[in-house]
Design an enzyme around this catalytic site. Structure first.
Site, mmCIF file in Angstrom:
data_model
loop_
_atom_site.group_PDB
_atom_site.id
_atom_site.type_symbol
_atom_site.label_atom_id
_atom_site.label_comp_id
_atom_site.label_asym_id
_atom_site.label_seq_id
_atom_site.Cartn_x
_atom_site.Cartn_y
_atom_site.Cartn_z
ATOM 1 N N PHE A 1 0.800 -1.225 0.000
ATOM 2 C CA PHE A 1 0.000 0.000 0.000
ATOM 3 C C PHE A 1 0.831 1.273 0.000
ATOM 4 C CE2 PHE A 1 0.653 -0.278 4.675
ATOM 5 C CZ PHE A 1 0.905 1.056 4.978
ATOM 6 N N LYS B 1 -0.867 -6.737 -9.514
ATOM 7 C CA LYS B 1 -1.948 -6.844 -8.521
ATOM 8 C C LYS B 1 -1.599 -5.833 -7.431
ATOM 9 C CE LYS B 1 -3.063 -8.212 -4.935
ATOM 10 N NZ LYS B 1 -3.496 -7.157 -3.972
ATOM 11 N N GLU C 1 -4.910 -3.549 -2.341
ATOM 12 C CA GLU C 1 -6.349 -3.242 -2.393
ATOM 13 C C GLU C 1 -6.678 -1.978 -1.603
ATOM 14 O OE1 GLU C 1 -4.741 -5.656 -1.010
ATOM 15 O OE2 GLU C 1 -5.789 -6.624 0.658
ATOM 16 N N SER D 1 4.764 -7.204 3.407
ATOM 17 C CA SER D 1 5.242 -7.569 4.744
ATOM 18 C C SER D 1 5.979 -8.910 4.697
ATOM 19 C CB SER D 1 4.057 -7.635 5.707
ATOM 20 O OG SER D 1 3.094 -8.519 5.196
ATOM 21 N N CYS E 1 9.324 1.521 3.967
ATOM 22 C CA CYS E 1 10.182 0.390 4.348
ATOM 23 C C CYS E 1 11.608 0.863 4.601
ATOM 24 C CB CYS E 1 10.163 -0.673 3.270
ATOM 25 S SG CYS E 1 10.883 -0.085 1.759
ATOM 26 N N GLU F 1 8.362 -4.808 13.304
ATOM 27 C CA GLU F 1 8.204 -3.568 12.530
ATOM 28 C C GLU F 1 6.906 -2.887 12.996
ATOM 29 O OE1 GLU F 1 6.797 -4.045 8.415
ATOM 30 O OE2 GLU F 1 8.301 -2.589 7.803
HETATM 31 P P1 NAD Z 1 1.036 -6.707 2.804
HETATM 32 O O1 NAD Z 1 2.026 -7.815 2.931
HETATM 33 O O2 NAD Z 1 -0.150 -6.710 3.706
HETATM 34 O O3 NAD Z 1 0.422 -6.672 1.313
HETATM 35 C C1 NAD Z 1 1.280 -6.643 0.181
HETATM 36 C C2 NAD Z 1 0.529 -7.277 -1.001
HETATM 37 O O4 NAD Z 1 0.258 -8.653 -0.708
HETATM 38 C C3 NAD Z 1 -0.820 -6.616 -1.292
HETATM 39 O O5 NAD Z 1 -0.969 -6.506 -2.681
HETATM 40 C C4 NAD Z 1 -1.819 -7.581 -0.692
HETATM 41 O O6 NAD Z 1 -3.061 -7.591 -1.353
HETATM 42 C C5 NAD Z 1 -1.132 -8.915 -0.860
HETATM 43 N N1 NAD Z 1 -1.522 -9.876 0.173
HETATM 44 C C6 NAD Z 1 -2.020 -9.605 1.416
HETATM 45 N N2 NAD Z 1 -2.217 -10.743 2.089
HETATM 46 C C7 NAD Z 1 -1.838 -11.748 1.277
HETATM 47 C C8 NAD Z 1 -1.789 -13.167 1.432
HETATM 48 N N3 NAD Z 1 -2.158 -13.755 2.562
HETATM 49 N N4 NAD Z 1 -1.329 -13.895 0.390
HETATM 50 C C9 NAD Z 1 -0.938 -13.310 -0.742
HETATM 51 N N5 NAD Z 1 -0.951 -11.964 -0.937
HETATM 52 C C10 NAD Z 1 -1.392 -11.198 0.061
HETATM 53 O O7 NAD Z 1 1.878 -5.350 2.922
HETATM 54 P P2 NAD Z 1 1.308 -3.872 3.047
HETATM 55 O O8 NAD Z 1 0.718 -3.705 4.390
HETATM 56 O O9 NAD Z 1 0.519 -3.537 1.855
HETATM 57 O O10 NAD Z 1 2.677 -3.042 2.942
HETATM 58 C C11 NAD Z 1 3.473 -2.709 4.046
HETATM 59 C C12 NAD Z 1 4.615 -3.675 4.189
HETATM 60 O O11 NAD Z 1 5.399 -3.684 3.011
HETATM 61 C C13 NAD Z 1 5.561 -3.288 5.313
HETATM 62 O O12 NAD Z 1 5.943 -4.457 5.989
HETATM 63 C C14 NAD Z 1 6.743 -2.678 4.577
HETATM 64 O O13 NAD Z 1 7.970 -2.719 5.265
HETATM 65 C C15 NAD Z 1 6.773 -3.519 3.355
HETATM 66 N N6 NAD Z 1 7.495 -2.877 2.273
HETATM 67 C C16 NAD Z 1 8.707 -3.391 1.931
HETATM 68 C C17 NAD Z 1 9.448 -2.804 0.940
HETATM 69 C C18 NAD Z 1 10.781 -3.361 0.535
HETATM 70 O O14 NAD Z 1 11.224 -3.073 -0.563
HETATM 71 N N7 NAD Z 1 11.432 -4.159 1.371
HETATM 72 C C19 NAD Z 1 8.956 -1.672 0.270
HETATM 73 C C20 NAD Z 1 7.700 -1.180 0.649
HETATM 74 C C21 NAD Z 1 6.976 -1.802 1.655
#
Ligand code: NAD
Length: 497
Positions: A149, A173, A176, A226, A281, A383
């Site tokens: 997000f 994808k 959401e 995450s 991140c 985190e």
């Molecule tokens: P998230 O893991 O909740 O969601 C990321 C994506 O995965 C979304 O598109 C979501 O729809 C999908 N998703 C959610 N649950 C899922 C499941 N059970 N199975 C498959 N797909 C699923 O992450 P978020 O809350 O959107 O983003 C924040 C996180 O992203 C933080 O932990 C942040 O540190 C990390 N992040 C990391 C980087 C990096 O490059 N290391 C960069 C930006 C953000």
């Protein structure tokens, strides 16, 4: 109300699954639209369109692909403000910050436009009589990108530009929670002359991700999100024979040495810990102060600045911090602040006391400073992803470095010091993927590459730069002989003479 559906083969398609997610404006707390969650058939339609487009797109000359990417880059510049407003509206980061994040994505499009040079192979002439060896980098096929997000334009651009210019077709994808930009990116790609089916978007949740991970036609998966989900996506994608890069969460430390310029440190922390409400991140979430005096002086400088943060609705200009992305996420951050207190840390400033007058239903929090944090605390190990700075006190540089290296996350770290030897040792040996020296958020530019270590990244290739190019291509090596001389049969292992 415009509802987000899917974007397949150059056209918007409404979702038919009957499953939807709500999207809120974090500044007001009001629901402003919905996103359809794809069913299996809709995911399959996107894959089928991308597979058909791959045949012609991968055979399109590299010059033509790079010119389309250059025109796409110009479109992105033309629409930077519009994209930033969409980021700001859905995510809650302030508009100036959103503009910067879109620019960091455009820089990857600019880099990708140089594909004719970047995607060159190797050539060895006359390795034996009349024999040449050369290699080429071929696209993989249909690839998938799954994005978080917090960077609704930048991270989709990291993935799509490198994937498409190298000859792949992509299905993105988006999160959401903040999907709007990705649909606009796909439209702008078509306006730039990109063929239908090369850039597709699927609205969805876990169901859509699983459908992508299980389909044999998807050759590679790039994921950012995450850690727990990154790891499960990586395991499933690789078990299904796909190439996968999966970036996860972070806990980025800033080591503050006693000789550091503390005003510069405070400037760095203000942007790096509280910018984007800490939902980056690469945010600095831990300041490791060497010596109590360093910690005390730093807190004296930070306290009035953090309590005076200019906070407000994200689209108003001149602000420093907007709301958090969702009500649930704000609650999670508040729970971590309580946990830190319960674990024995000291709340110097508690952002939960903040009230945004006139926007009481928005997802606002004030800046938080937590002192005397120790490594056994769960609030330190996890985190938090909010506008919270945790302060740790250590006696020596070696302790500060060990603490940083031993943390399970390994995305970014920085050191502030006047001591070149300490800075060099830190950069050289700390177990972290991206390091800043007197730089608080060391996000590499488009011509380097982005990636953490340990629980912050699974897979072998970083995002964008030459690492991105390698991720989206596979090497083919050709040995050719054009000689008039007969060589005769040879039954031993071929050795060129
Ligand atoms: P998230 O893991 O909740 O969601 C990321 C994506 O995965 C979304 O598109 C979501 O729809 C999908 N998703 C959610 N649950 C899922 C499941 N059970 N199975 C498959 N797909 C699923 O992450 P978020 O809350 O959107 O983003 C924040 C996180 O992203 C933080 O932990 C942040 O540190 C990390 N992040 C990391 C980087 C990096 O490059 N290391 C960069 C930006 C953000």
């Amino acid at each position: 109300m415009k509802t987000y559906g899917h974007y397949i083969n150059g056209a918007h398609v409404s979702g038919e699954s009957g499953r939807f997610g709500n999207i809120f404006n974090p500044s007001s707390g009001e629901k402003y639209t919905e996103i359809a969650f794809a069913n299996k058939e809709e995911v399959e339609n996107a894959i089928a369109a991308a597979r058909v487009a791959f045949t012609t797109w991968s055979a399109t000359s590299i010059l033509k692909r790079s010119r389309i990417m250059a025109r796409f880059t110009q479109k992105l510049y033309d629409h930077q403000q519009e994209l930033a407003e969409l980021v700001s509206k859905e995510h809650g980061k302030v508009i100036e910050d959103a503009m910067g994040s879109v620019l960091r994505g455009i820089e990857v499009a600019e880099f990708a436009s140089g594909a004719p040079h970047l995607q060159k192979g190797e050539f060895s002439d006359n390795v034996a009589s009349g024999v040449d060896i050369y290699s080429m980098r071929k696209p993989l096929g249909v690839v998938a990108g799954i994005t978080p997000f917090n960077f609704p334009a930048m991270i989709p651009l990291w993935m799509s530009c490198m994937a498409m210019v190298t000859g792949n077709t992509i299905i993105l994808k988006p999160s959401e929670k903040t999907p709007g930009c990705v649909y606009r990116l796909a439209e702008l790609f078509i306006e730039a002359g990109g063929p239908p089916g090369v850039f597709n978007v699927i609205g969805g949740d876990k169901y859509a991700v699983d459908a992508l991970l299980c389909d044999d036609r998807i050759k590679a998966v790039s994921f950012v999100g995450s850690t727990a989900i990154a790891k499960s996506v990586y395991d499933k994608a690789t078990a299904n024979g796909k190439r996968c890069q999966a970036m996860g969460g972070a806990k980025n430390h800033m080591v503050v040495m006693p000789d550091a310029d503390l005003n510069a440190v405070a400037d760095g922390i203000m942007g790096a810990a509280y910018g984007s409400a800490g939902e980056r991140c690469m945010a600095i979430s831990v300041a490791v102060c060497v010596g109590d005096e360093t910690a005390d002086k730093l807190i004296d400088i930070l306290k009035p600045r953090v309590s005076g943060l200019k906070i407000g609705p994200s689209l108003e200009s001149g602000l420093e911090m907007g709301p958090l992305v969702t009500k649930e996420h704000r609650q999670k951050v508040m729970d971590y602040i309580q946990m830190a207190k319960d674990e024995g840390a000291e709340l110097i400033l508690d952002g939960r006391d903040f009230v945004m007058k006139g926007h009481e239903q928005g997802y606002f929090l004030g800046g938080t400073i937590i002192d005397n944090v120790t490594k056994d605390m769960k609030s330190y190990q996890d985190e938090i992803f909010g506008p919270t700075l945790q302060i740790m006190r250590v006696g020596t540089f070696e302790e500060a470095m060990a603490l940083t290296s031993e943390h399970p996350y390994g995305n970014g770290a920085s050191i502030f010091t006047q001591n070149g030897a300490a800075a060099r040792t830190f950069a050289d040996t700390v177990e972290i993927g991206m390091v800043g020296i007197n730089v608080p958020i060391p996000v590499p530019l488009a011509f380097y590459s982005f990636g953490g270590w340990k629980n912050s990244s699974f897979g072998d290739h970083n995002q964008y730069g030459m690492e991105g190019l390698r991720f989206y291509t596979k090497v083919k090596t050709i040995t050719s002989r054009w000689s008039k001389d007969a060589i005769g049969a040879d039954f031993s292992m071929p050795v060129l003479k």
